[in-house]
Scaffold this motif. Structure first.
Motif, PDB file in Angstrom:
ATOM      1  N   THR A  94       0.729  -1.090  -0.051  1.00 40.54           N
ATOM      2  CA  THR A  94       0.022   0.096   0.080  1.00 40.54           C
ATOM      3  C   THR A  94       0.779   1.238   0.041  1.00 40.54           C
ATOM      4  O   THR A  94       0.560   2.397  -0.569  1.00 40.54           O
ATOM      5  N   MET A  95       1.932   1.268   0.948  1.00 41.00           N
ATOM      6  CA  MET A  95       2.680   2.345   0.979  1.00 41.00           C
ATOM      7  C   MET A  95       3.551   2.703  -0.469  1.00 41.00           C
ATOM      8  O   MET A  95       3.622   3.835  -0.829  1.00 41.00           O
ATOM      9  N   GLU A 111       1.300   4.304  -2.854  1.00 40.74           N
ATOM     10  CA  GLU A 111       1.118   5.757  -2.562  1.00 40.74           C
ATOM     11  C   GLU A 111       2.292   6.394  -2.882  1.00 40.74           C
ATOM     12  O   GLU A 111       2.401   7.589  -3.387  1.00 40.74           O
ATOM     13  N   GLN A 118       4.853   5.623  -5.133  1.00 40.98           N
ATOM     14  CA  GLN A 118       5.111   5.157  -6.562  1.00 40.98           C
ATOM     15  C   GLN A 118       6.572   4.912  -6.324  1.00 40.98           C
ATOM     16  O   GLN A 118       7.608   5.303  -6.971  1.00 40.98           O
ATOM     17  N   THR A 173      -3.695  -1.717  -5.177  1.00 44.35           N
ATOM     18  CA  THR A 173      -2.639  -0.634  -5.219  1.00 44.35           C
ATOM     19  C   THR A 173      -2.316  -0.374  -6.701  1.00 44.35           C
ATOM     20  O   THR A 173      -1.691   0.711  -7.001  1.00 44.35           O
TER      21      THR A 173
END
Length: 278
Positions: free
Chosen positions: A185-186, A189, A191, A208
């Motif tokens: 997920t990170m 966010e 890229q 994602t």
């Protein structure tokens, strides 16, 4: 006299009831099996798929603690669980050699992949070598998100950086200290690229939008093993229950169940109790 006799009978009945209650409570306590395992087996949905059948057959209730492999083995080392299912073979072998665990068995395998934004800022998509791709990520100063939690994935990633003799620096490298799903997920966010097991990636792909950049390198093979905590070290370990789970997961029924687990029609784990094709 009659009242005294009645009181005596009631006292005996009460004592029997208390004894039965204590026995019942003890029986329930013995039915719990504590399992430490990696976030990949939990995040992918595999355990939710597997365990109900095992619990119904064994009459055991499995309590799952999902953490990185390093923490999962530490819990087992401390006697906080009865059995552990992890994916870092050198650490597993060390755990057994030091007397913390017994009866390690191969269970299944999948593979690691490198994923990142569809724009592929480091230009690594389609490369055959994971090490060459990671060197290119470093050279391009592209952002990379690391598990940073001593999990099996993290241990593999750190071994790769060591082999190439380089590692992203500064803001290009984020050590998250989080589970695989959270890291994916990170990465989406920010890229960024990350190393992930394929199963968790597939489970999180729709959320994602990350794309597979590198796959198929034999170095990215990802085997899973299950180990019972040593009953010689901890007398109160549910060793019998641990062996029931080990035997079931490595039986024909358990192996077929693992093979049957799919997300979006794709098989995520491959049985290996009978040996691994290489």
């Amino acid at each position: 006299m009659q009242h005294a006799s009645n009181r005596s009978i009631l006292s005996r009945l009460f004592a029997v009831a208390v004894a039965l209650l204590l026995c019942t409570s003890s029986a329930f306590a013995q039915q719990v099996l504590r399992l430490s395992t990696t976030t990949s087996t939990e995040n992918s949905g595999l355990l939710t798929f597997l365990l109900p059948e095992f619990e119904a057959q064994s009459k055991l209730k499995v309590q799952v603690i999902s953490v990185g492999t390093g923490k999962a083995l530490e819990l087992a080392k401390n006697g906080d669980v009865d059995v552990t299912l992890v994916h870092a073979r050198p650490s597993e072998d060390k755990f057994v050699a030091e007397g913390h665990g017994v009866n390690r068995r191969d269970v299944m395998y999948n593979d690691f992949i490198i994923v990142g934004p569809a724009s592929d800022p480091a230009g690594i998509k389609g490369m055959k070598s994971a090490l060459d791709a990671m060197k290119k990520i470093v050279d391009a100063k592209a952002r990379f998100i690391s598990r940073g939690d001593n999990s099996g994935t993290d241990q593999m990633e750190q071994a790769y950086w060591k082999e190439i003799g380089a590692k992203p620096t500064g803001s290009a490298y984020v050590s998250a200290g989080l589970g695989m799903g959270e890291v994916l997920t990170m990465a989406a966010e920010l890229q960024a690229y990350t190393l992930t097991d394929r199963a968790t990636y597939i489970a999180y792909r729709a959320k994602t939008g990350l794309a597979i950049a590198i796959e198929g390198d034999p170095k990215m093979f990802n085997p899973y093993g299950i180990i019972a905590v040593s009953p010689a070290k901890y007398k109160d370990i549910n060793y019998k229950g641990a062996m029931q789970l080990i035997e079931w997961l490595t039986s024909d029924a358990g192996q077929k169940k693992i093979a049957a687990f799919k997300v979006d029609g794709q098989q995520l784990f491959f049985p290996s109790a009978g040996g691994v094709p290489r």
